[in-house]
Enzyme design. Structure first.
Site, PDB file in Angstrom:
ATOM      1  N   CYS A   1     -17.093 -12.663 -64.681  1.00 35.57           N
ATOM      2  CA  CYS A   1     -15.985 -12.485 -64.671  1.00 35.57           C
ATOM      3  C   CYS A   1     -14.846 -12.920 -64.359  1.00 35.57           C
ATOM      4  CB  CYS A   1     -16.679 -11.416 -62.767  1.00 35.57           C
ATOM      5  SG  CYS A   1     -17.458 -10.094 -62.922  1.00 35.57           S
TER       6      CYS A   1
ATOM      7  N   HIS B   1     -11.477 -15.248 -61.170  1.00 38.28           N
ATOM      8  CA  HIS B   1     -12.007 -14.551 -60.949  1.00 38.28           C
ATOM      9  C   HIS B   1     -11.548 -13.063 -61.364  1.00 38.28           C
ATOM     10  CE1 HIS B   1     -15.137 -11.579 -60.112  1.00 38.28           C
ATOM     11  NE2 HIS B   1     -16.355 -12.195 -60.133  1.00 38.28           N
TER      12      HIS B   1
ATOM     13  N   GLN C   1     -15.565 -18.904 -53.416  1.00 40.58           N
ATOM     14  CA  GLN C   1     -16.211 -20.258 -53.707  1.00 40.58           C
ATOM     15  C   GLN C   1     -16.725 -21.510 -53.053  1.00 40.58           C
ATOM     16  OE1 GLN C   1     -19.094 -19.872 -55.973  1.00 40.58           O
ATOM     17  NE2 GLN C   1     -18.667 -17.631 -56.639  1.00 40.58           N
TER      18      GLN C   1
ATOM     19  N   LYS D   1     -22.420 -14.596 -50.981  1.00 36.92           N
ATOM     20  CA  LYS D   1     -22.498 -15.599 -51.721  1.00 36.92           C
ATOM     21  C   LYS D   1     -22.774 -16.986 -50.967  1.00 36.92           C
ATOM     22  CE  LYS D   1     -19.029 -14.627 -54.280  1.00 36.92           C
ATOM     23  NZ  LYS D   1     -19.872 -13.681 -55.809  1.00 36.92           N
TER      24      LYS D   1
ATOM     25  N   ASP E   1      -8.698 -17.054 -52.242  1.00 40.39           N
ATOM     26  CA  ASP E   1      -9.761 -16.528 -52.643  1.00 40.39           C
ATOM     27  C   ASP E   1     -10.635 -17.563 -52.143  1.00 40.39           C
ATOM     28  OD1 ASP E   1     -11.998 -15.228 -53.338  1.00 40.39           O
ATOM     29  OD2 ASP E   1     -11.345 -15.344 -55.912  1.00 40.39           O
TER      30      ASP E   1
END
Ligand SMILES: Cc1ncc(COP(=O)(O)O)c(C=O)c1O
Length: 291
Positions: A247, A3, A82, A105, A79
């Site tokens: 993104c 991203h 997700q 999210k 990261d």
């Protein structure tokens, strides 16, 4: 497959500090190509990677990557935006040095992101922002930092959002992260089968086909239709997807696309939603077919 949130800050450090960036390539089925990893990591200071792609759904081997970073003397930043909402996370077992994720999210309010870090590293680093709350003492000739985590939480915190996220975490934990992952494996298997059976060569689903290494995020190209045209017809059929570059412009370039349609499933979706997606795609096909 990162991203922009895990690319742009590094570009900013290139400008500010002259750091050098290297990228791990991607295999044709949307996984990280780790064949040359140790060479890529030679003299690296940081390996920063997504644990799950927001476009391809790819689940990266986080534990393996953290170990490789450490072997090279680098720290590992994960990261988790997700993966944290969709599967169980164990930062100790993973071996991460830092892991970030976003509240919005995972059923929480927007405007709140979280950073988990190893205490030793957090203690060693200077605060990135000064103000109220992050101090133990302030004098005319200087200040001393508060203990963790206040050291990094300058100013009035997003109190409402933090309470909201706490409720979201309690809700997800009660359902069970392993149950959410199992539900999504079932849903992704069903959706991939339906999409390929019903549309064959008219659909290209990006990312791994092996359900073990992917989440329930389906990015695809449909016929030669523009993703925004597809998404508009889906919307008219009450199917909400996102069309765009998500993104992840470097990844779009690699896919040779300006944009993709992305159908992302979560704990509240079921097989009927996958059927509705397929039915709406048929509508899109009909709508745009030359008569
Ligand atoms: C993998 C990934 N990383 C980072 C981000 C950025 O999160 P935020 O918008 O909370 O900064 C997102 C989503 O927007 C994402 O999907």
């Amino acid at each position: 497959m990162e991203h922009h949130a895990n690319i742009v800050p590094w570009h900013m450090l290139v400008a500010e500090r002259g750091i050098v960036l290297r990228y791990i390539p991607i295999t044709p089925d949307g996984q990280l190509d780790l064949s040359n990893l140790d060479a890529l990591l030679t003299d690296a200071k940081v390996l920063s990677f997504t644990s799950m792609s927001n476009v391809l759904g790819t689940i990266n081997p986080s534990k393996f990557l953290c170990a490789a970073a450490h072997r090279a003397g680098a720290i590992a930043i994960v990261d988790g935006c997700q993966s944290v909402p969709h599967m169980a996370t164990d930062v100790q077992d993973m071996g991460a040095d830092f892991l970030v994720f976003s509240s919005h999210k995972m059923c929480g309010p927007s405007g709140l992101g979280l950073l988990w870090g190893r205490q030793q590293l957090l203690d060693a680093m200077p605060p990135f922002m000064g103000g109220g709350n992050m101090i133990a003492d302030v004098r005319l000739d200087g200040f001393t930092c508060a203990e963790l985590p206040a050291k990094y939480e300058a100013g009035t915190p997003p109190i409402t959002e933090a309470i909201g996220l706490g409720a979201a975490v309690a809700y997800l934990s009660k359902i069970g992260m392993n149950n959410i992952r199992a539900h999504e494996i079932d849903l992704a298997t069903y959706t991939m089968n339906q999409l390929t059976q019903r549309f064959g060569q008219d659909i290209v689903i990006h990312g791994p086909t092996n359900i073990e290494v992917r989440g329930a995020t389906h990015s695809f190209a449909f016929k030669d239709l523009h993703p925004h045209d597809v998404s508009q017809v889906l919307d008219q059929n009450n199917v909400c997807v996102r069309a765009g570059h998500h993104c992840a412009k470097p990844l779009m370039r690699l896919l040779g696309a300006n944009a993709t349609v992305r159908a992302s499933f979560y704990l509240y979706n079921n097989h009927q939603d996958a059927d509705a997606l397929c039915d709406a795609l048929e509508q899109a096909s009909e709508f745009f077919s030359p008569s």
